[in-house]
Design a protein around this motif. Structure first.
Motif, mmCIF file in Angstrom:
data_model
loop_
_atom_site.group_PDB
_atom_site.id
_atom_site.type_symbol
_atom_site.label_atom_id
_atom_site.label_comp_id
_atom_site.label_asym_id
_atom_site.label_seq_id
_atom_site.Cartn_x
_atom_site.Cartn_y
_atom_site.Cartn_z
ATOM 1 N N GLN E 21 0.823 -1.218 0.000
ATOM 2 C CA GLN E 21 0.000 0.000 0.000
ATOM 3 C C GLN E 21 0.862 1.275 0.000
ATOM 4 O O GLN E 21 0.664 2.208 0.762
ATOM 5 C CB GLN E 21 -0.975 -0.016 1.200
ATOM 6 C CG GLN E 21 -2.186 -0.897 0.944
ATOM 7 C CD GLN E 21 -3.021 -0.383 -0.221
ATOM 8 O OE1 GLN E 21 -3.777 0.579 -0.123
ATOM 9 N NE2 GLN E 21 -2.840 -1.015 -1.404
ATOM 10 N N GLY E 36 -2.733 8.476 -4.768
ATOM 11 C CA GLY E 36 -3.505 7.512 -3.983
ATOM 12 C C GLY E 36 -2.696 6.261 -3.759
ATOM 13 O O GLY E 36 -1.454 6.297 -3.769
ATOM 14 N N ARG E 37 -3.402 5.121 -3.538
ATOM 15 C CA ARG E 37 -2.750 3.814 -3.337
ATOM 16 C C ARG E 37 -3.442 2.805 -4.249
ATOM 17 O O ARG E 37 -4.681 2.796 -4.344
ATOM 18 C CB ARG E 37 -2.882 3.372 -1.867
ATOM 19 C CG ARG E 37 -2.170 4.262 -0.874
ATOM 20 C CD ARG E 37 -2.585 3.991 0.585
ATOM 21 N NE ARG E 37 -2.268 5.137 1.445
ATOM 22 C CZ ARG E 37 -1.115 5.270 2.094
ATOM 23 N NH1 ARG E 37 -0.174 4.344 1.977
ATOM 24 N NH2 ARG E 37 -0.900 6.351 2.831
ATOM 25 N N ARG E 39 -5.150 -0.389 -5.476
ATOM 26 C CA ARG E 39 -5.941 -1.455 -4.829
ATOM 27 C C ARG E 39 -5.668 -2.777 -5.521
ATOM 28 O O ARG E 39 -5.454 -3.811 -4.928
ATOM 29 C CB ARG E 39 -7.431 -1.130 -4.923
ATOM 30 C CG ARG E 39 -7.882 -0.167 -3.864
ATOM 31 C CD ARG E 39 -9.112 -0.676 -3.071
ATOM 32 N NE ARG E 39 -9.282 0.099 -1.855
ATOM 33 C CZ ARG E 39 -10.270 0.987 -1.683
ATOM 34 N NH1 ARG E 39 -11.201 1.154 -2.625
ATOM 35 N NH2 ARG E 39 -10.352 1.690 -0.563
ATOM 36 N N CYS E 47 -6.737 -0.120 -10.397
ATOM 37 C CA CYS E 47 -7.713 0.521 -9.522
ATOM 38 C C CYS E 47 -6.954 1.297 -8.450
ATOM 39 O O CYS E 47 -6.131 0.721 -7.724
ATOM 40 C CB CYS E 47 -8.631 -0.523 -8.887
ATOM 41 S SG CYS E 47 -9.886 0.233 -7.815
ATOM 42 N N ALA E 49 -7.142 3.758 -5.118
ATOM 43 C CA ALA E 49 -7.935 4.317 -4.017
ATOM 44 C C ALA E 49 -7.378 5.705 -3.722
ATOM 45 O O ALA E 49 -6.170 5.868 -3.550
ATOM 46 C CB ALA E 49 -7.817 3.442 -2.784
ATOM 47 N N CYS E 50 -8.262 6.720 -3.747
ATOM 48 C CA CYS E 50 -7.790 8.060 -3.433
ATOM 49 C C CYS E 50 -8.782 8.704 -2.470
ATOM 50 O O CYS E 50 -9.913 8.232 -2.337
ATOM 51 C CB CYS E 50 -7.609 8.904 -4.678
ATOM 52 S SG CYS E 50 -8.888 8.666 -5.869
ATOM 53 N N ASP E 52 -11.279 10.506 -1.867
ATOM 54 C CA ASP E 52 -12.735 10.430 -1.827
ATOM 55 C C ASP E 52 -13.289 9.258 -2.615
ATOM 56 O O ASP E 52 -14.404 9.300 -3.133
ATOM 57 C CB ASP E 52 -13.299 11.747 -2.409
ATOM 58 C CG ASP E 52 -12.711 11.970 -3.826
ATOM 59 O OD1 ASP E 52 -11.881 11.108 -4.258
ATOM 60 O OD2 ASP E 52 -13.053 12.955 -4.466
ATOM 61 N N GLY E 53 -12.553 8.160 -2.698
ATOM 62 C CA GLY E 53 -13.154 7.001 -3.368
ATOM 63 C C GLY E 53 -12.157 6.211 -4.202
ATOM 64 O O GLY E 53 -10.992 6.076 -3.828
ATOM 65 N N GLU E 54 -12.619 5.678 -5.332
ATOM 66 C CA GLU E 54 -11.802 4.829 -6.195
ATOM 67 C C GLU E 54 -11.825 5.364 -7.624
ATOM 68 O O GLU E 54 -12.821 5.951 -8.054
ATOM 69 C CB GLU E 54 -12.394 3.423 -6.234
ATOM 70 C CG GLU E 54 -11.975 2.515 -5.136
ATOM 71 C CD GLU E 54 -12.576 1.111 -5.301
ATOM 72 O OE1 GLU E 54 -13.378 0.904 -6.247
ATOM 73 O OE2 GLU E 54 -12.223 0.248 -4.500
ATOM 74 N N TYR F 13 -15.940 -5.202 -12.298
ATOM 75 C CA TYR F 13 -16.104 -3.900 -11.629
ATOM 76 C C TYR F 13 -17.108 -3.048 -12.421
ATOM 77 O O TYR F 13 -18.048 -2.485 -11.850
ATOM 78 C CB TYR F 13 -14.740 -3.213 -11.580
ATOM 79 C CG TYR F 13 -14.673 -1.913 -10.820
ATOM 80 C CD1 TYR F 13 -14.857 -0.684 -11.449
ATOM 81 C CD2 TYR F 13 -14.395 -1.908 -9.451
ATOM 82 C CE1 TYR F 13 -14.772 0.501 -10.733
ATOM 83 C CE2 TYR F 13 -14.305 -0.724 -8.724
ATOM 84 C CZ TYR F 13 -14.503 0.475 -9.380
ATOM 85 O OH TYR F 13 -14.428 1.649 -8.672
ATOM 86 N N ARG F 66 -14.785 7.049 -12.578
ATOM 87 C CA ARG F 66 -14.890 7.333 -11.145
ATOM 88 C C ARG F 66 -16.334 7.129 -10.694
ATOM 89 O O ARG F 66 -17.219 7.895 -11.116
ATOM 90 C CB ARG F 66 -14.532 8.789 -10.850
ATOM 91 C CG ARG F 66 -13.091 9.200 -10.945
ATOM 92 C CD ARG F 66 -12.990 10.714 -10.705
ATOM 93 N NE ARG F 66 -11.630 11.208 -10.581
ATOM 94 C CZ ARG F 66 -10.834 11.496 -11.609
ATOM 95 N NH1 ARG F 66 -11.263 11.299 -12.847
ATOM 96 N NH2 ARG F 66 -9.612 11.969 -11.437
#
Lengths: 70, 70, 70, 70, 70, 70
Positions: E21, E36-37, E39, E47, E49-50, E52-54, F13, F66
């Motif tokens: 991560q 972000g990181r 996923r 994908c 993850a940032c 406020d979401g993905e 997804y 998004r």
């Protein structure tokens, strides 16, 4: 590198523009407009004769071809 | 990674520019113009010799090649 | 995802830049210039070591590699 | 060069726009908007009839197609 | 659609960023920077993850991934 | 033209976003943001329902998706 597929309507369409030396305008993915007449095509590129010489264009870099019917 | 297809007119066209060391201008998909002489080509890249050295270009990033006939 | 093709001159060219840790400038399709030394390559990406760390670049997003010979 | 895959929903979707001559707006990767009616499609290109003629577009250069329902 | 090739160094590189991560910055071909990181990854997409979401990103639209080591 | 690969996490997804009609924002390679709900996907395209109709997008032209969770 894919060979030319003469069964495709688009290949035959370009072949007609070449055979009849129809003046065309090509737009590339950089937004450049190139005016001239198509000399030949293969599975990878198009060759355009324009005023001062020839231009080899990669199919992957061409956005549109417009016949310029007088 | 595709091998070089010497049956393609575009491959032979580039090979002639390399053999005869014709000065060329390459335009990339970023719109950059690069002047020099093609050293070699393979299925993935072109190598351009220019004033201060060499540039390796991905075929997928090249829009046009213009021979600059004096 | 294509495996690395060591028979290609471009793959060997990059392998030499990696082996000799030649300083290079990469230009991406967004027009960004990245200076550093290539760490490794595979069929999908290049890894560039630059001042403050590493950058993974997709081959499909790289326009040019310029060796910066002192 | 890939043949047309009529099992794909997107191919059938375009085929309906062609059959019913629905007015459409195409946006290319250069951000250009082109208004007209689709004439035909194949695995490589789309042909758009617009006011003053025809435009051949490479699928790889098309971003979106918007039916313009009155 | 290509399956994930775990033999590729770039796939393993991304897998390490996912497992640990590690905070990363992705730059897309539109020049957008996304922090972000990661996923997960597959042969087609990444994908991220940032805050406020993905965000689902197409590999073909990613230019670079920079690990942001503190 | 590649068939849809339901074994891919990214395909599943997108399928979830379609099934649950999650509001999404798509960014294309031209930098355009498109808000709406995904109707369907296939190996070549995505179909987005938005306020005044539908938009067919080529996967090759999409940079990010998004989910816009309220």
């Amino acid at each position: 590198m894919s060979p030319l597929d003469l069964s495709l309507p688009s290949t035959r369409y370009l072949q007609t523009l070449i055979r009849d030396q129809v003046p065309v305008q090509l737009t590339t993915l950089t937004g450049e407009n190139l005016n001239g007449r198509l000399r030949w095509q293969d599975g990878e590129c198009l060759c355009l004769a324009c005023g001062d010489g020839e231009i080899l264009l990669w199919r992957s870099a061409v956005a549109t071809v417009r016949p310029r019917i007088a």
